[in-house]
Scaffold this motif. Structure first.
Motif, PDB file in Angstrom:
ATOM      1  N   LYS A 601       0.824  -1.207   0.000  1.00  0.00           N
ATOM      2  CA  LYS A 601       0.000   0.000   0.000  1.00  0.00           C
ATOM      3  C   LYS A 601       0.863   1.264   0.000  1.00  0.00           C
ATOM      4  CE  LYS A 601      -4.068  -2.139   2.052  1.00  0.00           C
ATOM      5  NZ  LYS A 601      -4.906  -2.294   3.256  1.00  0.00           N
ATOM      6  N   ILE A 602       1.983   1.208   0.712  1.00  0.00           N
ATOM      7  CA  ILE A 602       2.905   2.352   0.694  1.00  0.00           C
ATOM      8  C   ILE A 602       3.474   2.535  -0.716  1.00  0.00           C
ATOM      9  CG2 ILE A 602       5.103   3.244   1.582  1.00  0.00           C
ATOM     10  CD1 ILE A 602       4.474   1.746   4.202  1.00  0.00           C
ATOM     11  N   ALA A 603       3.873   1.422  -1.332  1.00  0.00           N
ATOM     12  CA  ALA A 603       4.437   1.492  -2.686  1.00  0.00           C
ATOM     13  C   ALA A 603       3.417   2.007  -3.694  1.00  0.00           C
ATOM     14  CB  ALA A 603       4.944   0.120  -3.110  1.00  0.00           C
ATOM     15  N   ASP A 604       2.150   1.614  -3.496  1.00  0.00           N
ATOM     16  CA  ASP A 604       1.086   2.036  -4.414  1.00  0.00           C
ATOM     17  C   ASP A 604       0.526   3.416  -4.079  1.00  0.00           C
ATOM     18  OD1 ASP A 604       1.350  -0.359  -5.699  1.00  0.00           O
ATOM     19  OD2 ASP A 604      -0.416  -1.296  -4.788  1.00  0.00           O
ATOM     20  N   LYS A 605       1.037   4.023  -3.018  1.00  0.00           N
ATOM     21  CA  LYS A 605       0.565   5.328  -2.542  1.00  0.00           C
ATOM     22  C   LYS A 605      -0.939   5.281  -2.229  1.00  0.00           C
ATOM     23  CE  LYS A 605       4.141   7.824  -5.097  1.00  0.00           C
ATOM     24  NZ  LYS A 605       4.456   8.831  -6.138  1.00  0.00           N
ATOM     25  N   ALA A 606      -1.352   4.141  -1.681  1.00  0.00           N
ATOM     26  CA  ALA A 606      -2.758   3.940  -1.319  1.00  0.00           C
ATOM     27  C   ALA A 606      -2.963   4.264   0.157  1.00  0.00           C
ATOM     28  CB  ALA A 606      -3.166   2.493  -1.591  1.00  0.00           C
ATOM     29  N   ASP A 607      -4.190   4.581   0.520  1.00  0.00           N
ATOM     30  CA  ASP A 607      -4.504   4.810   1.928  1.00  0.00           C
ATOM     31  C   ASP A 607      -4.384   3.493   2.691  1.00  0.00           C
ATOM     32  OD1 ASP A 607      -5.076   7.467   1.428  1.00  0.00           O
ATOM     33  OD2 ASP A 607      -7.222   7.098   1.105  1.00  0.00           O
ATOM     34  N   ASP A 621       7.200   4.773   8.079  1.00  0.00           N
ATOM     35  CA  ASP A 621       7.703   6.068   7.608  1.00  0.00           C
ATOM     36  C   ASP A 621       9.067   5.911   6.943  1.00  0.00           C
ATOM     37  OD1 ASP A 621       5.463   7.411   8.544  1.00  0.00           O
ATOM     38  OD2 ASP A 621       6.350   7.756  10.525  1.00  0.00           O
ATOM     39  N   GLY A 624       8.457   4.561   3.508  1.00  0.00           N
ATOM     40  CA  GLY A 624       7.903   5.630   2.688  1.00  0.00           C
ATOM     41  C   GLY A 624       8.955   6.633   2.255  1.00  0.00           C
ATOM     42  N   SER A 628      10.093   7.485  -1.496  1.00  0.00           N
ATOM     43  CA  SER A 628       9.940   8.871  -1.947  1.00  0.00           C
ATOM     44  C   SER A 628      11.234   9.378  -2.576  1.00  0.00           C
ATOM     45  CB  SER A 628       9.551   9.756  -0.757  1.00  0.00           C
ATOM     46  OG  SER A 628       9.494  11.110  -1.137  1.00  0.00           O
ATOM     47  N   PRO A 631      11.882   6.507  -6.178  1.00  0.00           N
ATOM     48  CA  PRO A 631      10.595   5.923  -6.585  1.00  0.00           C
ATOM     49  C   PRO A 631      10.765   4.659  -7.427  1.00  0.00           C
ATOM     50  CG  PRO A 631      10.673   8.282  -7.035  1.00  0.00           C
ATOM     51  CD  PRO A 631      12.075   7.860  -6.713  1.00  0.00           C
TER      52      PRO A 631
END
Length: 634
Positions: A601-607, A621, A624, A628, A631
């Protein structure tokens, strides 16, 4: 494979005769009317009509047999510097008195008791005392978030909560009582009483009229001369509820019954783990998880073993030799831990130099479960320890191994990456999504033909209607494990990960577990995870995350390039594996399972919601920040 196949085929030919014979190892107040009642429950019920008591089988019968002086529990707490041995006779006395104390608070057969405690001997006393009364316990991992505990209180509706003032971590004290108070405040259901074990490291404030001091309550009960006898319960009555980790919304409470649970676990101690009564058996887990229920408390005590309750970590309490010290000091015969614990040790002590500091000559076998044991870690442990390292596979729902190497029956050749073969009780099939059998060696859904054996969940707590959608509706006539894998020409199973971890790359179904095998084989990698990141062109792309061994000083990008080349060489271009990132650590549950879904979910930038079972949320974090800065490229 001689004796194993004889026993397995014997079970397959006549399951009722097999389990009826196994049930002779348990003491019954009343024998079963039927070994298996096919017409009741979700898929039938085992030992219908029988009456028994789990606490009696764990303690009383061993004392009556003259084993009262044998150690039942060894408590070892490097985080507090405390060691204590409790004999079977002493354990019986403590359980009888605490059960009487619970009865004095109104606890009777069928009532629920929530246990929210650290790894101390009193947690076993509380579990066995509830079982003695015929009450149903629900252990919630000590220090679990207040809102998660509140959800479980609303579902289980306990009459009493048994807790402690705090838990001890290597660098901090976790105050339990504020979390417990907050959970009760949030919950619609309010328990009548909370019994709190006050630990010297942190004294909790008690609420008048509701909260009771464990020591004071026990002393008062003892002074009055009260001791509780065992209450007969039906074999099909619940012993405990265990909520699956990471539950959100309405939790899934796995139920374990009394009779089948005792029969199955007693059989496993002798036939899978190969331990005899009197042997020291150590499962380095936590009672908040199913492994702790089955193989810290119930399995060893049912079999008359000495079990270890360890309040510490594999590294840092004080070093990477912590496990070897315990094994040496208490002459452990069989040891059970999670692959992630071994990887943590391997990361800090890659050559296994700490092992030479301890006498491990009494250790016969090392068992691994909890998540997939990568072949590199298995080989490392085998070489370092010089003993068989046995991977085995099971689930919260089953309560014991679906597949294993049955050391007590016959030590089969180890194939790294495989938990070996199905155990009696489990008729394994590999199916495609449409329910058709797949060819040997081909990846598919691993399912178990119904009925499930004794010891497995008969249903979900107060939620029979959720059983089918959760486990049996997708493949009618089978229990869906939600794990994917294959079987080889020798009948060995290979578990390649959860079905959610099978990713689709441009129409190709690929196992992230197979890729993780390649990553972990690299000489500089301590542990790893592979996830399928969303990709607009190919659907998903595999992305690797690696933690390096201690002392590796090479350039991270060079190692990443080598790993990409390694995956291309061993799996091929079809994997489309182009991205790997070195990270300081991986997010895990407190039981050591890597939180791959959260990383995705972090990789997909999903909630995403921070998992309630996470060991350290700060790691999310860190992941993430790395993604960031660098990418994922398609």
């Amino acid at each position: 494979m001689g004796r194993y196949w004889d026993v397995y085929n014997g079970w397959l030919a006549d399951p009722e005769a097999f389990w009826g014979e196994a049930a002779k190892a348990v003491d019954w107040f009343k024998p079963a009317d039927k070994i298996f009642d096919a017409g009741s429950g979700q898929y039938g019920r085992w030992f219908a009509g029988a009456e028994c008591n789990t606490s009696y089988n764990c303690i009383d019968r061993h004392v009556k047999a003259g084993c009262g002086a044998q150690p039942a529990i060894i408590y070892d707490s490097p985080v507090t510097g405390t060691k204590r041995t409790v004999t079977y006779a002493e354990l019986l006395d403590e359980v009888e008195v605490f059960a009487a104390a619970l009865a004095g608070l109104g606890v009777t057969k069928g009532d629920r008791v929530v246990i929210y405690m650290p790894m101390v001997p009193e947690v076993a006393v509380a579990m066995l005392a509830a079982a003695r009364l015929g009450a149903i316990h629900s252990v919630v991992f000590g220090g679990f978030a207040a809102n998660e505990l509140a959800v479980r209180l609303n579902d289980a509706k306990p009459k009493v909560i048994v807790s402690a003032s705090c838990g001890i971590e290597p660098k901090t004290i976790v105050k339990y009582k504020p979390l417990l108070d907050a959970a009760i405040e949030m919950a619609a259901h309010k328990p009548a009483h909370c019994v709190v074990l006050q630990r010297p490291m942190e004294t909790a404030a008690l609420k008048a009229g509701r909260d009771l001091d464990w020591s004071e309550l026990v002393a008062k009960t003892r002074e009055s001369g009260q001791k509780a006898a065992c209450v007969p319960v039906k074999a099909t009555d619940p012993l405990y509820i265990l909520y699956t980790s990471g539950s959100t919304g309405q939790p899934k409470g796995v139920v374990r019954d009394n009779g089948g649970h005792m029969v199955a676990l007693t059989w496993t101690m002798r036939n899978i783990y190969g331990v005899a009564p009197g042997d020291v058996f150590w499962s380095a887990s936590d009672v908040g998880w199913v492994v702790g229920h089955s193989y810290i408390i119930y399995g060893p005590l049912l079999n008359g073993n000495t079990t270890i309750i360890y309040e510490g970590k594999p590294v840092g309490t004080p070093d990477a030799g912590a496990f070897w010290r315990v094994i040496s000091e208490y002459k452990v015969a069989a040891f059970f831990t999670a692959p992630t614990a071994l990887r943590a040790i391997k990361k800090e002590d890659p050559t296994g130099s700490q092992i030479a500091n301890y006498d491990l000559t009494g250790l016969r076998t090392l068992f691994l479960a909890g998540e997939r044991a990568d072949p590199d870690t298995v080989r490392w442990a085998e070489q370092a320890l010089g003993i068989p390292v046995i991977d085995h596979w099971w689930q919260t729902e089953t309560g014991w191994a679906i597949a294993a190497n049955p050391i007590g029956l016959e030590a089969l050749p180890v194939k790294p990456g495989s938990p070996t073969v199905p155990m009696p009780g489990y008729d394994i099939h590999i199916l495609d999504e449409d329910g058709h059998a797949v060819p040997q060696g081909q990846l598919g859904n691993i399912v178990v033909k119904l009925p499930l054996p004794p010891g497995c969940l008969p249903s979900l707590w107060n939620a029979d209607e959720r059983f089918g959608p959760s486990y049996t509706d997708h493949f009618p006539g089978y229990y869906k494990t939600a794990d994917a894998g294959y079987r080889d020409e020798d009948g060995y199973l290979f578990i390649m990960g959860r079905t959610d971890d099978i990713i689709n790359v441009a129409g190709h179904r690929l196992s992230t577990g197979a890729m993780e095998e390649v990553l972990s084989s690299h000489k500089d990698v301590a542990e790893c995870a592979v996830i399928g990141a969303a990709d607009a062109l190919k659907g998903e792309l595999p992305v690797g995350f690696i933690v390096l061994k201690a002392g590796v000083e090479r350039d991270a990008k060079d190692i990443e390039s080598e790993i990409v080349a390694l995956v291309r060489e061993r799996i091929g271009p079809v994997a489309a594996f182009k991205t790997v990132r070195v990270v300081g650590r991986l997010p895990k549950t407190r039981s050591g399972k890597i939180l791959r879904g959260t990383i995705k979910k972090i990789a997909d930038k999903a909630d995403f919601k921070i998992p309630a079972t996470i060991d350290d949320p700060a790691i999310l974090d860190e992941i993430g920040a790395i993604l960031s800065t660098r990418p994922i490229a398609g």
